[in-house]
Design a protein around this motif. Structure first.
Motif: not given
Length: 192
Positions: A66-68, A73-80, A150-153
């Motif tokens: 659930i945390a993942l 869902n909070t990431i507001d940029f394209e990622f892989w 920082r946001t991702i970590i």
């Protein structure tokens, strides 16, 4: 080339007459944990330390999942999200076992150490690899890059996972993995 890697590394617009795949990629350099593309866009991200959540109790597993979901869902940029295999070198471990075997006179201990040596040699003969996980993105602005890292970590830490910015070696491994079937090469590689 893997579809997710094609999105991260757009094709060069000029035609290159070379037999090496690396020469066709728009990679200018790999430095400071970033792949710099020909258009000065940087590809970077984090390496996620693997964690087997399936050995945890059911409630903890569900909480991590659930945390993942919430984090993604909070990431507001394209990622892989990329997984890459890296060969495991256990030669140091084998050397220590051999020394222990040579210095042990107890026959029971020697038999146990010999079994460990045989098992380790079996792993070496079968080209054992370790799967590594990465979350990558691309961006030009260094301030935005640092903010996203920082946001991702922090987001992954809230999920109970440890992550660090990709190193130059990590990025070369990812490229080698996709371009050369996981085999490490030393010729024609981009060095920053």
């Amino acid at each position: 080339m893997n579809d997710s890697l094609k999105k991260v590394l757009p094709q060069k617009t000029q035609k290159v007459n070379s037999k090496y795949t690396e020469d066709w990629l728009p990679v200018k350099a790999i430095a400071n944990g970033c792949i710099t593309l020909d258009n000065n866009m940087k590809v970077t991200g984090v390496k996620i330390t693997p964690r087997n959540i399936f050995i945890l109790d059911a409630l903890t597993q569900e909480n991590v999942i659930i945390a993942l979901k919430n984090f993604y869902n909070t990431i507001d940029f394209e990622f892989w999200i990329i997984s890459a295999d890296r060969p495991v070198d256990i030669s140091g471990y084998l050397a220590q076992l051999q020394l222990l075997y040579n210095n042990t006179s107890n026959t029971v201990m020697r038999k146990m150490i010999m079994q460990d040596l045989q098992k380790a040699n079996m792993f070496m003969d079968n080209n054992v690899t370790d799967t590594e996980y990465y979350l990558l993105f691309r961006e030009k602005n260094p301030d935005i890059i640092q903010k996203r890292l920082r946001t991702i970590i922090m987001g992954l830490a809230n999920c109970g996972l440890t992550a660090n910015q990709t190193s130059n070696d990590d990025l070369r491994t990812i490229l080698d993995n996709f371009l050369n079937g996981g085999m490490e090469t030393n010729f024609g590689t981009v060095i920053g």
